[in-house]
Motif scaffolding. Structure first.
Motif, short mmCIF file in Angstrom:
data_model
loop_
_atom_site.label_atom_id
_atom_site.label_comp_id
_atom_site.label_asym_id
_atom_site.label_seq_id
_atom_site.Cartn_x
_atom_site.Cartn_y
_atom_site.Cartn_z
N CYS A 1 -3.25 5.10 9.39
CA CYS A 1 -3.52 4.37 8.15
C CYS A 1 -3.17 2.89 8.24
O CYS A 1 -3.83 2.07 7.63
CB CYS A 1 -2.76 5.01 6.99
SG CYS A 1 -3.37 6.66 6.60
N TRP B 1 -0.85 6.64 -2.93
CA TRP B 1 -1.70 6.88 -4.09
C TRP B 1 -2.33 5.61 -4.65
O TRP B 1 -3.33 5.69 -5.35
CB TRP B 1 -0.90 7.56 -5.19
CG TRP B 1 -0.09 8.69 -4.66
CD1 TRP B 1 1.25 8.69 -4.38
CD2 TRP B 1 -0.55 9.99 -4.28
NE1 TRP B 1 1.64 9.89 -3.87
CE2 TRP B 1 0.55 10.72 -3.80
CE3 TRP B 1 -1.80 10.61 -4.31
CZ2 TRP B 1 0.45 12.02 -3.36
CZ3 TRP B 1 -1.89 11.92 -3.87
CH2 TRP B 1 -0.78 12.61 -3.40
N GLU B 2 -1.74 4.45 -4.36
CA GLU B 2 -2.26 3.21 -4.93
C GLU B 2 -1.91 2.02 -4.05
O GLU B 2 -1.04 2.10 -3.20
CB GLU B 2 -1.73 2.99 -6.35
CG GLU B 2 -0.23 2.88 -6.43
CD GLU B 2 0.29 2.84 -7.86
OE1 GLU B 2 -0.51 2.95 -8.80
OE2 GLU B 2 1.51 2.69 -8.02
N SER B 3 -2.61 0.91 -4.31
CA SER B 3 -2.32 -0.34 -3.61
C SER B 3 -2.03 -1.41 -4.66
O SER B 3 -2.50 -1.33 -5.80
CB SER B 3 -3.50 -0.77 -2.74
OG SER B 3 -4.64 -1.00 -3.54
N LEU C 1 -5.74 9.04 5.02
CA LEU C 1 -4.90 8.89 3.84
C LEU C 1 -4.83 10.21 3.06
O LEU C 1 -3.77 10.59 2.57
CB LEU C 1 -5.42 7.78 2.93
CG LEU C 1 -4.62 7.51 1.67
CD1 LEU C 1 -3.17 7.15 1.99
CD2 LEU C 1 -5.27 6.41 0.84
N SER D 1 -11.85 5.26 -3.38
CA SER D 1 -12.28 6.14 -2.29
C SER D 1 -11.18 6.13 -1.24
O SER D 1 -10.50 5.13 -1.05
CB SER D 1 -13.61 5.68 -1.69
OG SER D 1 -13.45 4.40 -1.11
N LYS D 2 -11.02 7.25 -0.57
CA LYS D 2 -9.91 7.39 0.36
C LYS D 2 -10.44 7.80 1.74
O LYS D 2 -11.33 8.62 1.84
CB LYS D 2 -8.92 8.44 -0.12
CG LYS D 2 -8.27 8.08 -1.43
CD LYS D 2 -7.34 9.17 -1.88
CE LYS D 2 -6.76 8.81 -3.24
NZ LYS D 2 -5.93 9.86 -3.77
N TYR E 1 -5.80 -0.71 7.05
CA TYR E 1 -5.59 -1.80 6.11
C TYR E 1 -5.62 -3.18 6.75
O TYR E 1 -5.70 -4.18 6.07
CB TYR E 1 -4.27 -1.60 5.34
CG TYR E 1 -4.31 -0.36 4.50
CD1 TYR E 1 -5.25 -0.21 3.50
CD2 TYR E 1 -3.43 0.68 4.74
CE1 TYR E 1 -5.31 0.94 2.75
CE2 TYR E 1 -3.48 1.84 3.98
CZ TYR E 1 -4.42 1.95 2.99
OH TYR E 1 -4.48 3.09 2.26
N LYS F 1 -3.44 -0.62 -8.41
CA LYS F 1 -4.63 0.16 -8.74
C LYS F 1 -4.68 1.38 -7.83
O LYS F 1 -4.33 1.31 -6.66
CB LYS F 1 -5.90 -0.68 -8.52
CG LYS F 1 -6.00 -1.85 -9.46
CD LYS F 1 -7.28 -2.60 -9.25
CE LYS F 1 -7.35 -3.76 -10.24
NZ LYS F 1 -8.52 -4.57 -10.04
N THR F 2 -5.14 2.49 -8.40
CA THR F 2 -5.31 3.69 -7.59
C THR F 2 -6.54 3.53 -6.70
O THR F 2 -7.46 2.77 -7.02
CB THR F 2 -5.47 4.95 -8.46
OG1 THR F 2 -6.59 4.77 -9.31
CG2 THR F 2 -4.23 5.22 -9.28
N TYR F 3 -6.54 4.24 -5.60
CA TYR F 3 -7.66 4.15 -4.67
C TYR F 3 -8.90 4.81 -5.27
O TYR F 3 -8.82 5.91 -5.79
CB TYR F 3 -7.31 4.84 -3.35
CG TYR F 3 -6.14 4.22 -2.62
CD1 TYR F 3 -6.22 2.93 -2.12
CD2 TYR F 3 -4.96 4.94 -2.44
CE1 TYR F 3 -5.16 2.37 -1.45
CE2 TYR F 3 -3.89 4.37 -1.77
CZ TYR F 3 -4.00 3.09 -1.28
OH TYR F 3 -2.93 2.54 -0.61
N PHE G 1 0.85 -1.19 0.00
CA PHE G 1 0.00 0.00 0.00
C PHE G 1 0.89 1.24 0.00
O PHE G 1 1.88 1.30 0.72
CB PHE G 1 -0.90 0.02 1.24
CG PHE G 1 -1.82 -1.16 1.33
CD1 PHE G 1 -3.05 -1.12 0.70
CD2 PHE G 1 -1.45 -2.29 2.02
CE1 PHE G 1 -3.91 -2.21 0.78
CE2 PHE G 1 -2.29 -3.38 2.10
CZ PHE G 1 -3.52 -3.34 1.48
#
Length: 172
Positions: free
Chosen positions: A125, A43-45, A61, A56-57, A129, A52-54, A40
């Protein structure tokens, strides 16, 4: 010029590069789940090598992202101000001293913004996760970048004390 002064832009530039690389890479938190590597970033995971970009945040974050980007601006301004200071070697002493004070404040502001991002990520954060296997290299790159910003403050302060000694007058 003093060697303390020349080390400052090097430290700021190195800290800035480390922070930008750490900010841009998706390895702030890493873990393994069901034999798949999870990572993670801000900007992305990624699962294995598919990132892939998130969509929803969480607000935590978003705060990390904001402070991470905000740390870049004062660091760049400090680099520019150090360049101006070096080019104006014959300028008035009070003007040059103000430049150093402002550069110290900018480096301090950048380091504080990085550390806020680091602390929010670590203490907020990571819990979101649900994995806490280990913090990734991106986290540590940004951390070292922030520490270098603080170190540049120390170098500038040492330069200021050497280049602009305080004059005392004795009243009788």
């Amino acid at each position: 010029m003093n060697p303390f002064f020349y080390t400052c832009p090097v430290l700021v530039a190195a800290g800035l590069v480390l922070h930008i690389v750490g900010m841009a890479t998706p390895s702030w938190l890493r873990g393994i789940e069901n034999e798949r590597t999870l990572s993670f970033g801000l900007w992305e995971s990624c699962i294995d090598s598919e990132c892939k970009t998130y969509l929803s945040k969480q607000s935590d974050l978003q705060a990390c992202e904001a402070f991470s980007v905000l740390a870049i601006v004062p660091a760049l301004a400090a680099l520019i101000l150090c360049s101006v200071h070096a080019l104006q070697a014959n300028a008035e002493e009070s003007s040059r001293k103000k430049q150093i004070h402002i550069a110290i404040a900018l480096c301090l502001l950048s380091g504080i913004a990085v550390l806020i991002c680091i602390f929010v990520w670590r203490f907020s954060c990571v819990d979101v996760y649900g994995i806490s296997d280990f913090l990734g290299y991106s986290f540590y790159l940004s951390l070292v970048g922030g520490i270098l910003m603080f170190a540049s403050c120390g170098m500038l302060e040492a330069y200021k004390r050497h280049a602009f000694p305080v004059q005392y007058t004795v009243l009788s």
